[in-house]
Each structure stands twice: as C-alpha cells, then as structure tokens.
Design a protein around this motif. Sequence first.
Motif, short mmCIF file in Angstrom:
data_model
loop_
_atom_site.label_atom_id
_atom_site.label_comp_id
_atom_site.label_asym_id
_atom_site.label_seq_id
_atom_site.Cartn_x
_atom_site.Cartn_y
_atom_site.Cartn_z
N THR A 197 0.82 -1.22 0.00
CA THR A 197 0.00 0.00 0.00
C THR A 197 0.85 1.26 0.00
OG1 THR A 197 -0.15 -0.14 2.42
CG2 THR A 197 -1.93 -1.13 1.15
N THR A 198 2.06 1.20 0.54
CA THR A 198 2.91 2.38 0.62
C THR A 198 3.71 2.60 -0.66
OG1 THR A 198 3.10 2.13 3.02
CG2 THR A 198 4.75 3.50 1.92
N THR A 199 4.40 1.57 -1.12
CA THR A 199 5.25 1.71 -2.30
C THR A 199 4.49 1.57 -3.60
OG1 THR A 199 5.79 -0.66 -2.25
CG2 THR A 199 7.22 0.83 -1.00
N GLY A 200 3.34 0.88 -3.58
CA GLY A 200 2.57 0.67 -4.80
C GLY A 200 3.03 -0.50 -5.64
N VAL A 201 4.12 -1.18 -5.25
CA VAL A 201 4.63 -2.34 -5.97
C VAL A 201 4.85 -3.46 -4.97
CG1 VAL A 201 5.70 -0.99 -7.80
CG2 VAL A 201 7.00 -1.55 -5.75
N SER A 202 4.99 -4.69 -5.48
CA SER A 202 5.18 -5.85 -4.62
C SER A 202 6.64 -5.92 -4.15
CB SER A 202 4.81 -7.13 -5.36
OG SER A 202 5.68 -7.32 -6.46
N PRO A 203 6.90 -6.58 -3.02
CA PRO A 203 8.29 -6.74 -2.57
C PRO A 203 9.16 -7.46 -3.58
CG PRO A 203 6.76 -7.26 -0.78
CD PRO A 203 5.94 -7.08 -2.02
N ALA A 204 8.61 -8.42 -4.33
CA ALA A 204 9.40 -9.14 -5.32
C ALA A 204 9.82 -8.22 -6.47
CB ALA A 204 8.60 -10.32 -5.86
N GLU A 205 8.96 -7.30 -6.88
CA GLU A 205 9.32 -6.36 -7.94
C GLU A 205 10.46 -5.44 -7.51
OE1 GLU A 205 6.12 -4.49 -10.27
OE2 GLU A 205 4.76 -5.64 -9.01
N MET A 206 10.43 -4.98 -6.27
CA MET A 206 11.49 -4.11 -5.79
C MET A 206 12.82 -4.84 -5.69
SD MET A 206 9.48 -1.93 -2.86
CE MET A 206 10.94 -0.94 -2.58
N LEU A 207 12.76 -6.14 -5.41
CA LEU A 207 14.00 -6.90 -5.25
C LEU A 207 14.57 -7.36 -6.58
CD1 LEU A 207 16.07 -8.26 -3.37
CD2 LEU A 207 14.52 -10.23 -3.25
N PHE A 208 13.72 -7.93 -7.44
CA PHE A 208 14.20 -8.52 -8.70
C PHE A 208 14.01 -7.61 -9.91
CE2 PHE A 208 12.87 -12.19 -6.05
CZ PHE A 208 14.11 -12.77 -5.90
N ARG A 209 13.31 -6.46 -9.72
CA ARG A 209 13.02 -5.53 -10.82
C ARG A 209 12.23 -6.19 -11.95
NH1 ARG A 209 15.82 -0.80 -10.63
NH2 ARG A 209 17.39 -0.64 -9.00
#
Length: 282
Positions: A197-209
């Motif tokens: 809800t804060t970043t708008g993207v999933s944790p996997a997207e932030m890690l693996f792009r």
Amino acid sequence: MYRNRRLMFGINCAPEIYNKVTSQVLSGLQGVNSIFDDIIVHGKDTAEHNVRLELLLTRLQEKEQEVQEENENSMCTEEYIRFVVDESTPVAMKASIIEQESRKDSELTDIQQLLKTRRWYETDNAQNFNSRELNEYLETINIEHRNTTPLWPQANGEIEIQNISIIKRIRIAHVEKKNLEEELQTYLMMYRSTPHTTTGVSPAEMLFRRKIRTKSPEISDYDQQDQEIRDRDSEEKEKEKIYAEERRNVRDCDIHDGDLVLVKQKEQNKLSTQIIKIICQY
C-alpha cells in the motif's frame, strides 16, 4: 464450616496447589511430566511414546480427570525436535565439540549465510539478542548491530503485524489439517507478489526488478523507477508521522538544562513509584 470443592485461581497459591495435585496424580508414570495445566509425554520412539500415552489416559480416567480435546497437540514433533534426549539426563559438552557440530548443521549454515548478506542487523533489547557472543560474531562478519527504542513497542510494529499474519496462517493450516510448510510457502508467495500500500509495488518487484509469475494474467513489464518508489514511500511515511503527532499532541520541546522534570521509571519492587523527579541534563 464449608469447604470449597473447586480450586479458585484468584488466590496466589492456587497454581502451586494445582501443580502439586497434578504431580501426585501422575506419580509413578515414566516419561510423563506436568507443567501446570500441560502434560508432556516423551519416549525413545513412537511405540514407547504411545504406550506411555495409553498409561497416562488410563491413570487420568481412574482419577476422574478430564483432558480438553482442543488442547491436544496432534502435530508431529519429529519435524521440530532434531536431537534425541537420552533418559532426560544432560550431558556436559566442551565448547570445541559444540562448535564442530554446529558447522555441520545445515540450518545454522543457512542463517549464517543470510546474515552475511546484511550490512546491519536490528533487534529489540532482549538479552538473548544482546549477548556478548552474538555481538562478537557480528563484529567478525562486519555487521552493525542496531537496537530499537527501549520501552517503545511501536518500533516493532511492522514485525508484530507480520507475525500475526503468519500465526493466523498456521492456525488455519492446523484446523484444516494441511501441510504446515506448504501453507507457509503459499502465504509467502502471496505476500511477495501483492503490491504494498505504501510503495505501490510488490516486494518481489522491488527486489528482482520484474514481476514474478503468478496465477493472475498480466503482460506488463517492470517500469517502476527507484526514485519514484522512494518518493512515494517518503510521502506515505510523512502522512503517518503527521497523524501520529496529532494523536499524541506532540509539540516542540521547551525543556532546558537544569529544569526539574518528571520521568517514568521501571517498576523495581512493590514500593517503587511510576514517576520520579530528576534534574534535566543535556
């Protein structure tokens, strides 16, 4: 004169009385121990455990004692107990033997490899997380050890909420009699692929792009920029900060060096007060 037929747990000595009566009821049974309202049955193998369990149930039936079904733990303990206790007798071991056996432990090796990927390690102020051995080990692998604010549970809010979700998933798996490890992996997959809800993207997207493959059909590629995510995260945290300060009536500090202030102190005994007066020193 009247005599109570039920033990009232409002009195201070009630747990000790209950524990004493339970120990008397279970006296003579091998491999059976009681810890207040819990009864532990152990054995060298499953057959010996089942025999001792049958003797325990027979003894409880003879003494007209009842066991609540919802408190019976039917989960397999062999998945969690990795060492066999020989006749419940502790054996002294040298530190060198413990270190040698620890090097062969795959779980400890995985934890060590995970720690080495971090630049800092944050824990609360519990004694087991602030031992001399742990701090020395973190120094050897060049990891900074940080502690959260003492007596401020909100500092661990994110972890506590995550633990609540994990425990809820474990209870559901236990009630539905599903495999615990598989259900935890399913939960982790859903968490990692769900937009935050804060970043708008999933944790996997932030890690693996990139978006990880799920059952939800989609053809879009990863087009999020790190700076955009950081700006959105900072904006949401600023909103939470303003909301929290308004609720707690936060204001600028007007205390100066030498002022007499009231400070909350930790309870030391029954006669200690919650508030003490001290001289402020910066």
